[in-house]
Scaffold this motif. Structure first.
Motif, mmCIF file in Angstrom:
data_model
loop_
_atom_site.group_PDB
_atom_site.id
_atom_site.type_symbol
_atom_site.label_atom_id
_atom_site.label_comp_id
_atom_site.label_asym_id
_atom_site.label_seq_id
_atom_site.Cartn_x
_atom_site.Cartn_y
_atom_site.Cartn_z
ATOM 1 N N HIS A 60 0.819 -1.211 0.000
ATOM 2 C CA HIS A 60 0.000 0.000 0.000
ATOM 3 C C HIS A 60 0.857 1.267 0.000
ATOM 4 N N THR A 61 1.928 1.271 0.789
ATOM 5 C CA THR A 61 2.740 2.488 0.927
ATOM 6 C C THR A 61 3.851 2.606 -0.112
ATOM 7 N N LYS A 62 4.450 1.487 -0.494
ATOM 8 C CA LYS A 62 5.591 1.526 -1.420
ATOM 9 C C LYS A 62 5.205 1.188 -2.859
ATOM 10 N N GLY A 63 4.017 0.604 -3.039
ATOM 11 C CA GLY A 63 3.567 0.251 -4.378
ATOM 12 C C GLY A 63 3.824 -1.181 -4.774
ATOM 13 N N LYS A 64 4.730 -1.845 -4.056
ATOM 14 C CA LYS A 64 5.020 -3.251 -4.347
ATOM 15 C C LYS A 64 5.783 -3.865 -3.179
ATOM 16 N N CYS A 65 5.805 -5.202 -3.161
ATOM 17 C CA CYS A 65 6.557 -5.918 -2.124
ATOM 18 C C CYS A 65 6.833 -7.331 -2.621
#
Length: 93
Positions: A60-65
């Motif tokens: 949600h915060t970084k765009g990917k994981c």
């Protein structure tokens, strides 16, 4: 291939499988709820609740994981299951 030198002056060669070079990545979208993402990570990727929640927040915060590392065949199955659940996932090398 890794070579070890043992006390007996005998060399032993050990092959280590390097097929963990693939990564299953999960990307953010504006469609899926946190609950759906968390539930999917638990059921598909065998994450525990805490790990699934952390991944959901990172996405949600970084765009990917990155959610899993391993051999391509195993990750492809997981990726397809995530895609079937309408999540945005890809395998990267």
């Amino acid at each position: 291939m890794i070579t070890f030198n043992i006390d007996t002056e005998e060399e032993v060669a050990v092959e280590i499988e390097q097929d963990n070079a693939h990564t299953l990545m999960l990307y953010n979208d504006d469609v899926n709820t946190f609950d759906h993402v968390i539930e999917s990570l638990i059921e598909v990727c065998n994450h525990d609740m805490l790990q699934a929640e952390q991944v959901a927040w990172i996405v949600h915060t970084k765009g990917k994981c990155d959610v899993k590392h391993g051999d391509r065949n195993r990750l492809e199955k997981m990726c397809l299951q995530l895609l079937d659940r309408k999540l945005s996932a890809v395998i990267e090398q």
